[in-house]
Design a protein around this motif. Structure first.
Motif, PDB file in Angstrom:
ATOM      1  N   UNK A 334       0.825  -1.210   0.000  1.00 40.56           N
ATOM      2  CA  UNK A 334       0.000   0.000   0.000  1.00 40.56           C
ATOM      3  C   UNK A 334       0.860   1.260   0.000  1.00 40.56           C
ATOM      4  N   UNK A 335       2.166   1.096  -0.262  1.00 42.22           N
ATOM      5  CA  UNK A 335       3.072   2.233  -0.219  1.00 42.22           C
ATOM      6  C   UNK A 335       3.389   2.805  -1.585  1.00 42.22           C
ATOM      7  N   UNK A 336       4.434   3.611  -1.620  1.00 42.07           N
ATOM      8  CA  UNK A 336       4.856   4.302  -2.838  1.00 42.07           C
ATOM      9  C   UNK A 336       6.257   3.870  -3.240  1.00 42.07           C
ATOM     10  N   UNK A 337       6.493   2.558  -3.242  1.00 47.50           N
ATOM     11  CA  UNK A 337       7.837   2.052  -3.478  1.00 47.50           C
ATOM     12  C   UNK A 337       8.442   2.496  -4.790  1.00 47.50           C
ATOM     13  N   UNK A 338       7.666   2.464  -5.875  1.00 45.61           N
ATOM     14  CA  UNK A 338       8.191   2.847  -7.186  1.00 45.61           C
ATOM     15  C   UNK A 338       8.570   4.322  -7.217  1.00 45.61           C
ATOM     16  N   UNK A 339       7.736   5.167  -6.622  1.00 41.62           N
ATOM     17  CA  UNK A 339       8.023   6.605  -6.583  1.00 41.62           C
ATOM     18  C   UNK A 339       9.276   6.870  -5.761  1.00 41.62           C
ATOM     19  N   UNK A 340       9.364   6.254  -4.596  1.00 40.17           N
ATOM     20  CA  UNK A 340      10.539   6.452  -3.747  1.00 40.17           C
ATOM     21  C   UNK A 340      11.821   6.026  -4.452  1.00 40.17           C
ATOM     22  N   UNK A 341      11.754   4.902  -5.161  1.00 46.68           N
ATOM     23  CA  UNK A 341      12.954   4.437  -5.847  1.00 46.68           C
ATOM     24  C   UNK A 341      13.351   5.383  -6.972  1.00 46.68           C
ATOM     25  N   UNK A 342      12.378   5.916  -7.692  1.00 45.46           N
ATOM     26  CA  UNK A 342      12.695   6.904  -8.732  1.00 45.46           C
ATOM     27  C   UNK A 342      13.344   8.133  -8.118  1.00 45.46           C
ATOM     28  N   UNK A 343      12.820   8.592  -6.982  1.00 45.96           N
ATOM     29  CA  UNK A 343      13.447   9.717  -6.279  1.00 45.96           C
ATOM     30  C   UNK A 343      14.900   9.388  -5.919  1.00 45.96           C
ATOM     31  N   UNK A 344      15.130   8.166  -5.406  1.00 48.49           N
ATOM     32  CA  UNK A 344      16.487   7.757  -5.028  1.00 48.49           C
ATOM     33  C   UNK A 344      17.421   7.778  -6.238  1.00 48.49           C
ATOM     34  N   UNK A 345      16.931   7.279  -7.356  1.00 49.50           N
ATOM     35  CA  UNK A 345      17.740   7.219  -8.572  1.00 49.50           C
ATOM     36  C   UNK A 345      18.139   8.626  -9.020  1.00 49.50           C
ATOM     37  N   UNK A 346      17.178   9.538  -9.044  1.00 47.05           N
ATOM     38  CA  UNK A 346      17.449  10.909  -9.494  1.00 47.05           C
ATOM     39  C   UNK A 346      18.417  11.610  -8.554  1.00 47.05           C
ATOM     40  N   UNK A 347      18.174  11.495  -7.257  1.00 45.57           N
ATOM     41  CA  UNK A 347      19.026  12.181  -6.290  1.00 45.57           C
ATOM     42  C   UNK A 347      20.424  11.567  -6.228  1.00 45.57           C
ATOM     43  N   UNK A 348      20.535  10.280  -6.496  1.00 39.09           N
ATOM     44  CA  UNK A 348      21.859   9.658  -6.532  1.00 39.09           C
ATOM     45  C   UNK A 348      22.655  10.182  -7.723  1.00 39.09           C
ATOM     46  N   UNK A 349      22.008  10.318  -8.844  1.00 42.38           N
ATOM     47  CA  UNK A 349      22.666  10.877 -10.021  1.00 42.38           C
ATOM     48  C   UNK A 349      22.969  12.355  -9.824  1.00 42.38           C
ATOM     49  N   UNK A 350      22.073  13.075  -9.139  1.00 40.42           N
ATOM     50  CA  UNK A 350      22.238  14.508  -8.931  1.00 40.42           C
ATOM     51  C   UNK A 350      21.299  15.286  -9.838  1.00 40.42           C
ATOM     52  N   UNK A 351      20.586  16.235  -9.272  1.00 38.60           N
ATOM     53  CA  UNK A 351      19.562  16.965 -10.021  1.00 38.60           C
ATOM     54  C   UNK A 351      20.135  17.657 -11.255  1.00 38.60           C
ATOM     55  N   UNK A 352      21.239  18.332 -11.091  1.00 43.25           N
ATOM     56  CA  UNK A 352      21.832  19.029 -12.231  1.00 43.25           C
ATOM     57  C   UNK A 352      22.374  18.047 -13.255  1.00 43.25           C
ATOM     58  N   UNK A 353      22.979  16.957 -12.790  1.00 45.06           N
ATOM     59  CA  UNK A 353      23.530  15.973 -13.713  1.00 45.06           C
ATOM     60  C   UNK A 353      22.452  15.351 -14.584  1.00 45.06           C
ATOM     61  N   UNK A 354      21.289  15.077 -13.999  1.00 45.68           N
ATOM     62  CA  UNK A 354      20.190  14.508 -14.782  1.00 45.68           C
ATOM     63  C   UNK A 354      19.788  15.465 -15.902  1.00 45.68           C
ATOM     64  N   UNK A 355      19.697  16.746 -15.584  1.00 42.92           N
ATOM     65  CA  UNK A 355      19.325  17.720 -16.612  1.00 42.92           C
ATOM     66  C   UNK A 355      20.386  17.804 -17.705  1.00 42.92           C
TER      67      UNK A 355
END
Length: 525
Positions: A334-355
């Motif tokens: 009943x959680x948001x596992x997929x959303x949390x993992x996407x957040x982790x992936x983006x923040x691990x890469x770095x917000x500016x780096x993703x852009x």
């Protein structure tokens, strides 16, 4: 509060790491494994030891010492009236002197309690993170992450609440603005394994939308179930043996699946962090936070992003520990596992780096109807949010003096990718994805992502003329394995007017002129 023993071990690890004694450090970690009290970040360790001022003064020396143990040793030697010999020429110039007002008392150095702020604290005693920033390798973290209160994997993996700027940037990278949120299909998706016999390895997708993320994670789960160091060679041989006698089944127990899931997530996050650091975002148990200073119309509360606590790790072992300690947040049905993992992936890469990874700096990771873009899939499987699937980069002449740089895949990947769009001539999948390190491929067909795989690595050298591939679709509610037999050198069994299954067309972009036998399974049209 960290124990004296754990602080001591952390200091020794810092010494070995800074001196480049990797083998010794590896032996230490094997004989005395790290735990939740181990401190792996130098800023946190210096603060816990109350030696921030000593580290600052050491940094100002013409020949600064490299390690905290040396800095503390030099301090005590000076207090005893002797001269340290570790600093060579520079140390000869250093004289013992009486204790100054701003020096740290020896009794404070070994007390493992955080300093208490008082109204009379002087500016020189309140040191900033930047004071010793250049002593710690935090690349390739972008400025947005550096300014968000970086905390390494410290004594209790303490995190920091997400701030408004990070939350807005995070949602803007995904949706193009900070007022949109994930649809209900994403909000209800977590990481749950199939309970059908012989399909226990598969992650279940509840609704359409997050298939790109789930298939990407599924590919890495299969990598760890079939090929990683946790599987002894005899085990793989046993699996291959059973192929001939047990209708090509794959059986894995709960422990194996959980371990593969954790290892897969750690792999992906560590790769996104460039092998330097990774981020884990978890939902705080506290009440929903309200961002002070948020501008109406620019950020809309979603009751999830505001509650995030961000925890950073600077070793892969710490990433694995963080995930293990918080895995329930990703598995909760009943959680948001997929959303949390996407957040982790983006923040691990770095917000500016993703852009910067994307062809268009204004690009986004979420497509129409909640579908994953190619950038999102590439970010998960390669660690970079590149917009294309060909090898390397292409300078596209747009006329005049300007060119556009199209960014593809920079190196051979662990898992591969096949696309129906290549069959229709809309894209070109390069060899870095067509011939991955493991025989596992994401398949993009008609806006849906699924997985093809084999346990036989020999099929990667294209020497085998006949072999089996297994197909898994987490959304299709499969009730049995789908085994496809690929035979080289044929043109297929279809008549001219037959409808050719899209999956076969995808397979033929990799294995030209092959035939596909569905082995009595109804072809997927």
């Amino acid at each position: 509060m960290s124990s004296i023993e754990e602080l001591s071990k952390s200091l020794v690890r810092e010494y070995l790491s800074r001196k480049g004694l990797k083998k010794t450090l590896s032996v230490l970690d094997e004989e005395m494994p790290r735990n939740s009290q181990s401190i792996s970040n130098r800023q946190i360790l210096a603060k816990t030891m109350h030696i921030e001022y000593l580290m600052k003064k050491n940094k100002e020396d013409s020949v600064p010492l490299k390690t905290m143990i040396e800095v503390m040793t030099q301090y005590f030697v000076r207090k005893g009236g002797a001269v340290s010999t570790s600093g060579a020429t520079d140390d000869k110039k250093r004289k013992s002197r009486p204790l100054q007002k701003n020096d740290v008392e020896p009794s404070r150095i070994l007390v493992a309690m955080p300093p208490k702020a008082t109204a009379t604290t002087k500016k020189e005693d309140s040191l900033l993170f930047e004071d010793i920033e250049d002593e710690v390798d935090i690349s390739p973290a972008p400025r947005l992450l550096q300014n968000s209160g970086f905390r390494g994997a410290g004594s209790s993996f303490q995190g920091v609440p997400i701030d408004l700027s990070t939350a807005m940037s995070l949602k803007s990278i995904i949706f193009g603005n900070a007022i949109t949120f994930f649809n209900s299909e994403w909000q209800r998706q977590s990481f749950v394994f199939c309970d059908i016999c012989n399909l226990e390895y598969g992650l279940v997708q509840f609704k359409g939308g997050p298939c790109g993320l789930l298939a990407s994670l599924q590919a890495y789960v299969l990598k760890h179930l079939l090929f990683t160091e946790h599987k002894p060679r005899q085990y793989i041989q046993l699996i291959n043996y059973f192929y001939s006698f047990c209708q090509h089944t794959f059986r894995f127990d709960e422990r194996e699946r959980r371990r593969a899931l954790l290892d897969a997530m750690a792999d992906i996050l560590w790769q996104c962090g460039g092998g330097q650091r990774a981020c884990l975002a978890r939902v705080s148990s506290s009440e929903q936070r309200s961002f002070v200073g948020s501008v109406p119309g620019r950020y809309k509360s979603d009751r999830l992003t505001e509650r995030l606590t961000l925890m950073y790790a600077d070793t892969k072992a710490d990433v694995a520990t963080l995930l293990k300690n918080n895995i329930s947040q990703f598995e909760n049905s009943s959680g948001n596992g997929a959303i949390l993992f996407l957040y982790c992936v983006i923040l691990s890469r770095g917000l500016e780096n993703v852009m910067l990874d994307m062809d268009d700096s204004k690009g986004r990771l979420m497509g129409m109807h909640g579908y994953c873009t190619q950038e999102m899939v590439n970010l998960i499987i390669t660690g970079r949010a590149s917009s294309n699937v060909f090898n390397g980069e292409i300078d596209l002449d747009t006329g005049g003096s300007k060119t556009s740089l199209l960014k593809g895949i920079e190196k051979r990947c662990d898992v591969g990718f096949l696309s129906l769009f290549e069959h229709y001539g809309s894209c070109q999948v390069g060899s870095f994805l067509k011939s991955p390190k493991y025989p596992i491929w994401l398949v993009c067909s008609e806006s849906h992502f699924t997985v093809l795989f084999s346990s036989d690595v020999k099929i990667l050298d294209d020497s085998k003329k006949r072999f089996d591939l297994f197909y898994y679709d987490g959304l299709a509610k499969q009730d049995e394995p789908i085994r496809l037999t690929i035979a080289m050198g044929g043109e297929g069994k279809h008549a001219e007017k037959d409808l050719i299954p899209p999956l076969e067309l995808c397979i033929q972009t990799k294995w030209k002129r092959c035939s596909v036998d569905w082995n009595d399974t109804e072809p997927l049209l």
